[in-house]
Design a protein around this motif. Structure first.
Motif, PDB file in Angstrom:
ATOM      1  N   LYS A   1       0.842  -1.205   0.000  1.00  0.00           N
ATOM      2  CA  LYS A   1       0.000   0.000   0.000  1.00  0.00           C
ATOM      3  C   LYS A   1       0.880   1.260   0.000  1.00  0.00           C
ATOM      4  O   LYS A   1       0.582   2.249  -0.674  1.00  0.00           O
ATOM      5  CB  LYS A   1      -0.915  -0.024   1.235  1.00  0.00           C
ATOM      6  CG  LYS A   1      -1.766   1.206   1.434  1.00  0.00           C
ATOM      7  CD  LYS A   1      -2.856   1.338   0.394  1.00  0.00           C
ATOM      8  CE  LYS A   1      -3.723   2.560   0.653  1.00  0.00           C
ATOM      9  NZ  LYS A   1      -4.651   2.820  -0.457  1.00  0.00           N
ATOM     10  N   ARG A   2       1.977   1.209   0.749  1.00  0.00           N
ATOM     11  CA  ARG A   2       2.891   2.362   0.810  1.00  0.00           C
ATOM     12  C   ARG A   2       3.514   2.634  -0.563  1.00  0.00           C
ATOM     13  O   ARG A   2       3.688   3.781  -0.956  1.00  0.00           O
ATOM     14  CB  ARG A   2       3.985   2.117   1.851  1.00  0.00           C
ATOM     15  CG  ARG A   2       3.433   2.087   3.248  1.00  0.00           C
ATOM     16  CD  ARG A   2       4.516   2.050   4.308  1.00  0.00           C
ATOM     17  NE  ARG A   2       3.848   1.751   5.562  1.00  0.00           N
ATOM     18  CZ  ARG A   2       3.931   0.603   6.206  1.00  0.00           C
ATOM     19  NH1 ARG A   2       4.699  -0.349   5.735  1.00  0.00           N
ATOM     20  NH2 ARG A   2       3.265   0.405   7.322  1.00  0.00           N
ATOM     21  N   LEU A   3       3.841   1.563  -1.256  1.00  0.00           N
ATOM     22  CA  LEU A   3       4.433   1.715  -2.593  1.00  0.00           C
ATOM     23  C   LEU A   3       3.412   2.346  -3.549  1.00  0.00           C
ATOM     24  O   LEU A   3       3.756   3.201  -4.368  1.00  0.00           O
ATOM     25  CB  LEU A   3       4.900   0.361  -3.127  1.00  0.00           C
ATOM     26  CG  LEU A   3       5.834   0.412  -4.342  1.00  0.00           C
ATOM     27  CD1 LEU A   3       7.126   1.148  -4.008  1.00  0.00           C
ATOM     28  CD2 LEU A   3       6.163  -0.994  -4.816  1.00  0.00           C
ATOM     29  N   GLU A   4       2.160   1.947  -3.422  1.00  0.00           N
ATOM     30  CA  GLU A   4       1.094   2.533  -4.236  1.00  0.00           C
ATOM     31  C   GLU A   4       0.993   4.043  -4.004  1.00  0.00           C
ATOM     32  O   GLU A   4       0.815   4.824  -4.946  1.00  0.00           O
ATOM     33  CB  GLU A   4      -0.254   1.880  -3.900  1.00  0.00           C
ATOM     34  CG  GLU A   4      -0.428   0.479  -4.454  1.00  0.00           C
ATOM     35  CD  GLU A   4      -1.736  -0.144  -3.993  1.00  0.00           C
ATOM     36  OE1 GLU A   4      -2.729   0.605  -3.856  1.00  0.00           O
ATOM     37  OE2 GLU A   4      -1.753  -1.363  -3.754  1.00  0.00           O
ATOM     38  N   LEU A   5       1.092   4.450  -2.729  1.00  0.00           N
ATOM     39  CA  LEU A   5       1.027   5.884  -2.401  1.00  0.00           C
ATOM     40  C   LEU A   5       2.200   6.645  -3.008  1.00  0.00           C
ATOM     41  O   LEU A   5       2.044   7.757  -3.516  1.00  0.00           O
ATOM     42  CB  LEU A   5       0.992   6.074  -0.879  1.00  0.00           C
ATOM     43  CG  LEU A   5      -0.313   5.686  -0.183  1.00  0.00           C
ATOM     44  CD1 LEU A   5      -0.122   5.628   1.324  1.00  0.00           C
ATOM     45  CD2 LEU A   5      -1.433   6.674  -0.542  1.00  0.00           C
ATOM     46  N   LEU A   6       3.395   6.030  -2.966  1.00  0.00           N
ATOM     47  CA  LEU A   6       4.575   6.659  -3.577  1.00  0.00           C
ATOM     48  C   LEU A   6       4.349   6.853  -5.071  1.00  0.00           C
ATOM     49  O   LEU A   6       4.687   7.897  -5.632  1.00  0.00           O
ATOM     50  CB  LEU A   6       5.819   5.773  -3.368  1.00  0.00           C
ATOM     51  CG  LEU A   6       6.718   6.047  -2.166  1.00  0.00           C
ATOM     52  CD1 LEU A   6       7.905   5.107  -2.185  1.00  0.00           C
ATOM     53  CD2 LEU A   6       7.206   7.500  -2.116  1.00  0.00           C
ATOM     54  N   LYS A   7       3.772   5.834  -5.709  1.00  0.00           N
ATOM     55  CA  LYS A   7       3.526   5.890  -7.157  1.00  0.00           C
ATOM     56  C   LYS A   7       2.531   6.995  -7.504  1.00  0.00           C
ATOM     57  O   LYS A   7       2.662   7.667  -8.535  1.00  0.00           O
ATOM     58  CB  LYS A   7       3.002   4.522  -7.629  1.00  0.00           C
ATOM     59  CG  LYS A   7       2.717   4.427  -9.121  1.00  0.00           C
ATOM     60  CD  LYS A   7       3.985   4.427  -9.951  1.00  0.00           C
ATOM     61  CE  LYS A   7       3.678   4.244 -11.436  1.00  0.00           C
ATOM     62  NZ  LYS A   7       4.862   4.446 -12.272  1.00  0.00           N
ATOM     63  N   GLU A   8       1.540   7.215  -6.639  1.00  0.00           N
ATOM     64  CA  GLU A   8       0.565   8.290  -6.870  1.00  0.00           C
ATOM     65  C   GLU A   8       1.228   9.660  -6.795  1.00  0.00           C
ATOM     66  O   GLU A   8       0.851  10.590  -7.501  1.00  0.00           O
ATOM     67  CB  GLU A   8      -0.560   8.214  -5.833  1.00  0.00           C
ATOM     68  CG  GLU A   8      -1.580   7.130  -6.106  1.00  0.00           C
ATOM     69  CD  GLU A   8      -2.779   7.291  -5.196  1.00  0.00           C
ATOM     70  OE1 GLU A   8      -3.611   8.179  -5.448  1.00  0.00           O
ATOM     71  OE2 GLU A   8      -2.890   6.520  -4.219  1.00  0.00           O
TER      72      GLU A   8
ATOM     73  N   ALA B   1       3.903  -5.672  -5.336  1.00  0.00           N
ATOM     74  CA  ALA B   1       3.317  -4.388  -5.755  1.00  0.00           C
ATOM     75  C   ALA B   1       4.170  -3.753  -6.851  1.00  0.00           C
ATOM     76  O   ALA B   1       3.644  -3.205  -7.826  1.00  0.00           O
ATOM     77  CB  ALA B   1       3.193  -3.454  -4.560  1.00  0.00           C
ATOM     78  N   ALA B   2       5.495  -3.849  -6.711  1.00  0.00           N
ATOM     79  CA  ALA B   2       6.412  -3.266  -7.701  1.00  0.00           C
ATOM     80  C   ALA B   2       6.240  -3.947  -9.052  1.00  0.00           C
ATOM     81  O   ALA B   2       6.285  -3.296 -10.104  1.00  0.00           O
ATOM     82  CB  ALA B   2       7.851  -3.400  -7.217  1.00  0.00           C
TER      83      ALA B   2
ATOM     84  N   VAL C   1      12.431   6.067  -1.932  1.00  0.00           N
ATOM     85  CA  VAL C   1      12.869   5.139  -0.883  1.00  0.00           C
ATOM     86  C   VAL C   1      11.664   4.678  -0.074  1.00  0.00           C
ATOM     87  O   VAL C   1      10.783   5.482   0.252  1.00  0.00           O
ATOM     88  CB  VAL C   1      13.899   5.821   0.062  1.00  0.00           C
ATOM     89  CG1 VAL C   1      14.233   4.924   1.249  1.00  0.00           C
ATOM     90  CG2 VAL C   1      15.175   6.166  -0.681  1.00  0.00           C
ATOM     91  N   LEU C   2      11.638   3.387   0.238  1.00  0.00           N
ATOM     92  CA  LEU C   2      10.618   2.845   1.132  1.00  0.00           C
ATOM     93  C   LEU C   2      11.346   2.234   2.326  1.00  0.00           C
ATOM     94  O   LEU C   2      12.245   1.405   2.147  1.00  0.00           O
ATOM     95  CB  LEU C   2       9.781   1.785   0.404  1.00  0.00           C
ATOM     96  CG  LEU C   2       8.564   1.235   1.146  1.00  0.00           C
ATOM     97  CD1 LEU C   2       7.462   0.855   0.147  1.00  0.00           C
ATOM     98  CD2 LEU C   2       8.911   0.014   1.994  1.00  0.00           C
TER      99      LEU C   2
END
Length: 312
Positions: free
Chosen positions: A136-143, A172-173, A206-207
């Motif tokens: 979910k965090r990666l999705e937010l970064l992508k947005e 997710a990636a 970065v995550l």
């Protein structure tokens, strides 16, 4: 009759609980206060009708076993653990004293409980659902960074739940056709090296996963992300409060407040084996606009409006 009077006058035993944290009290003061607040709401006043033995490892894993043994030696009624890195040491130290996890990233996978519904041993408490949230965090970064194609993941391989969280990020990636580079942070000196490698590898963002070293040096982590102009997402609000960009996480203050409920039930006779492990009920999405400005990033309005808290 005299015997009966003497018995009636004997002071009631004041429960004694142990609280063991992997870090220092200054690292997560809101969690400690939330736990105290939870106890107060249930009628417990520290120093009056309950005694709390506070122990802090100050971010030094070699101190975990000795501190756990110390609490066992004190014959406390319950031990509360401040996070997943400290629970193994307490589990090793006792199979009889009830243990309440303030939170854990993967209690079943870590071997602390047989299942969430029926823990089965002397350990129960809260789960932070961590691995599932990493995607979910990666999705937010992508947005926020639509051009995102290369992301660096910082984590600690010895941290419980780390491998599963990384798998979630990679899944997710894959859906976004992103490249993931994992960098292990086992020691404070690894932090600067990791950001150097991220910059050299032309990372777009970065995550940051969980880890006692990373959490104890979160100001340095947040500063290096800004210095390298890298959008970063974290799993703990304190990073964003200390200058980081984004956080999406369970409400840790709510988890630690709820840990007090477990303590109360155990002191009243409940067995940890019969108390189901509970999952988060509240989540927080926090954005630091000052950090966004520092790296020249504009947060899209449709993302900004979803934030629970915006730091300006």
């Amino acid at each position: 009759m005299c015997g009966a009077v003497a018995e009636a006058q004997q002071p009631k035993k004041v429960p004694r609980i142990g609280y063991l944290s992997a870090t220092s009290p200054s690292v997560n003061p809101t969690r400690i206060e939330a736990f105290r607040q939870g106890l107060r709401e249930l009628g417990y006043v520290e120093g009056k009708n309950i005694v709390i033995e506070w122990r802090y490892a100050e971010g030094k894993p070699d101190r975990f076993p000795a501190l756990a043994a110390e609490l066992v030696h004190l014959k406390v009624d319950v031990i509360v653990t401040g996070g997943p890195t400290i629970t193994p040491a307490v589990k090793e130290a006792t199979t009889t004293i009830p243990i309440v996890m303030g939170y854990d990233t993967d209690p079943v996978g870590s071997g602390f409980v047989a299942s969430l519904a029926r823990p089965g041993g002397n350990i129960t408490g809260l789960s932070a659902l961590f691995p599932e949230l990493s995607g979910k965090r990666l999705e937010l970064l992508k947005e926020i960074v639509p051009r995102l194609s290369r992301v660096v993941v910082l984590g600690t391989s010895t941290q419980p739940g780390n491998a599963q969280a990384l798998r979630e990020v990679e899944l997710a990636a894959g859906a976004f056709s992103m490249q993931v580079q994992y960098l292990d942070v086992l020691d404070p000196k690894d932090i600067e090296n990791a950001f150097r490698a991220a910059s050299k590898g032309r990372a777009d963002a970065v995550l940051v996963l969980q880890g006692a070293v990373l959490n104890s040096h979160r100001i340095q982590v947040a500063d290096l992300a800004i210095k390298n102009r890298l959008p970063a997402v974290y799993g703990q609000p304190q990073y964003v409060e200390d200058g980081g960009l984004l956080c999406y996480a369970p409400s840790y203050t709510d988890l630690f407040r709820r840990a007090a409920t477990y303590v109360d039930k155990i002191l009243k006779g409940a067995k940890p084996a019969d108390l189901p492990v509970e999952q988060p009920k509240k989540f927080e999405f926090i954005i630091n606009l000052k950090a966004a400005k520092q790296i020249g990033l504009t947060i899209p309005p449709n993302v900004l409006v979803r934030a629970d808290r915006v730091i300006k």
